[in-house]
Scaffold this motif. Structure first.
Motif, mmCIF file in Angstrom:
data_model
loop_
_atom_site.group_PDB
_atom_site.id
_atom_site.type_symbol
_atom_site.label_atom_id
_atom_site.label_comp_id
_atom_site.label_asym_id
_atom_site.label_seq_id
_atom_site.Cartn_x
_atom_site.Cartn_y
_atom_site.Cartn_z
ATOM 1 N N LYS A 17 0.837 -1.205 0.000
ATOM 2 C CA LYS A 17 0.000 0.000 0.000
ATOM 3 C C LYS A 17 0.870 1.252 0.000
ATOM 4 C CE LYS A 17 -3.753 -2.254 2.400
ATOM 5 N NZ LYS A 17 -4.409 -2.442 3.689
ATOM 6 N N GLU A 18 0.288 2.326 -0.519
ATOM 7 C CA GLU A 18 1.000 3.593 -0.712
ATOM 8 C C GLU A 18 1.613 4.125 0.581
ATOM 9 O OE1 GLU A 18 2.584 6.244 -3.153
ATOM 10 O OE2 GLU A 18 0.985 5.005 -4.000
ATOM 11 N N LYS A 19 0.846 4.048 1.693
ATOM 12 C CA LYS A 19 1.343 4.624 2.964
ATOM 13 C C LYS A 19 2.474 3.808 3.580
ATOM 14 C CE LYS A 19 -2.109 2.262 5.733
ATOM 15 N NZ LYS A 19 -3.046 2.344 6.788
ATOM 16 N N ASP A 20 2.550 2.484 3.279
ATOM 17 C CA ASP A 20 3.585 1.630 3.864
ATOM 18 C C ASP A 20 4.868 1.571 3.036
ATOM 19 O OD1 ASP A 20 1.870 1.042 5.932
ATOM 20 O OD2 ASP A 20 1.027 -0.723 4.937
ATOM 21 N N ARG A 21 4.833 2.100 1.835
ATOM 22 C CA ARG A 21 6.002 2.043 0.951
ATOM 23 C C ARG A 21 7.139 2.935 1.458
ATOM 24 N NH1 ARG A 21 3.375 2.764 -4.853
ATOM 25 N NH2 ARG A 21 2.015 0.960 -4.731
ATOM 26 N N LYS A 45 9.926 5.648 1.096
ATOM 27 C CA LYS A 45 10.029 6.854 0.263
ATOM 28 C C LYS A 45 11.290 6.781 -0.591
ATOM 29 C CE LYS A 45 6.557 9.031 2.290
ATOM 30 N NZ LYS A 45 5.760 7.928 2.754
#
Length: 197
Positions: free
Chosen positions: A24-28, A30
Motif C-alpha cells: 500500500k502507498e502509505k507503507d512504501r 520513500k
C-alpha cells in the motif's frame, strides 16, 4: 533406488522490498531523490585549527622563564647520567627554568617502590612546581599529552620514544631529552624562519 534430496543450506525466504508496487502507498519506503551537484557551490571541508599562539608554527608563548613538564623516566635517566635537573635545564636553555611535575608522574614514581626512592626525593624538591590532576587513573602519558595540547606554554621533558612520537604530532611543543650526558632540546617541526632553541 530413488534420487536423494539434498538439503539446501542458508536458504532465505523471499521477501517483498518496501518499494514494491503491491504494498500500500502509505507503507512504501520513500524514494530518495538525488540532488545534482552545483559546480558553483562552495566546497566544505574540515581544516584543523591551530591555536592563535602559533606564528608560522613557532610558539610565541614560549619564553623565559621556561615551564618544563618532567616525565618519570626523565628523572630516572638524569639520575643515571648524574645530572642536576634544574641546573642542567638552565645550561640547555640559557634562561631560568621552572620544572613542573604532575600528580600522575608523582604517583608513578611512588608505585615504582624503594628502588626509585632517590627519584622520589628529587620529585619532592621544593624547586619543582606541582600540577594537580583532575582526571581518573594514573597513566601519566595521556595526562602529559592532554596538558601540553591544552596549554602551549610548556616544554615536555621525556626520554620515552612513544611519548615523543605522540608529542611531535602536536605543533608548537618542544621536547627536551637526554643525550651524551647533557640535556638537549628538539627543534619544533616546520619552524622555517622562526628562532631556534
Amino acid at each position: 533406488m530413488g534420487k536423494q534430496k539434498t538439503k539446501k543450506f542458508a536458504v532465505m525466504k523471499r521477501m517483498i522490498s518496501l518499494k514494491d508496487q503491491r504494498i500500500k502507498e502509505k507503507d512504501r519506503a520513500k524514494t530518495t531523490e538525488k540532488k545534482k551537484k552545483d559546480p558553483s557551490e562552495l566546497k566544505e571541508r574540515e581544516v584543523t585549527k591551530h591555536p592563535s599562539c602559533l606564528f608560522f608554527q613557532y610558539n610565541t608563548q614560549l619564553g623565559p622563564p621556561y615551564h618544563v613538564i618532567v616525565d618519570t623516566n626523565f628523572i630516572n635517566f638524569s639520575i643515571k647520567a648524574k645530572l642536576d635537573i634544574v641546573q642542567s635545564m638552565m645550561d640547555c636553555l640559557y634562561a631560568k627554568c621552572i620544572p613542573y611535575i604532575t600528580d600522575c608522574v608523582m604517583a608513578e614514581i611512588e608505585k615504582l617502590g624503594m628502588k626509585y626512592r632517590v627519584a622520589l626525593r628529587i620529585a619532592k624538591d621544593p624547586r619543582f612546581e606541582r600540577l594537580p590532576c583532575t582526571h581518573k587513573g594514573t597513566y601519566a602519558d595521556d595526562c602529559l599529552v592532554q596538558r601540553v595540547t591544552q596549554h602551549k606554554c610548556y616544554i615536555l621533558a621525556t626520554v620515552d620514544r612513544d611519548l615523543k612520537r605522540r608529542v611531535r604530532k602536536i605543533p608548537g611543543v618542544p621536547i627536551m631529552y637526554i643525550s651524551n650526558h647533557r640535556f638537549n632540546i628538539e627543534r619544533m617541526p616546520d619552524d622555517y624562519g622562526a628562532p631556534r632553541f
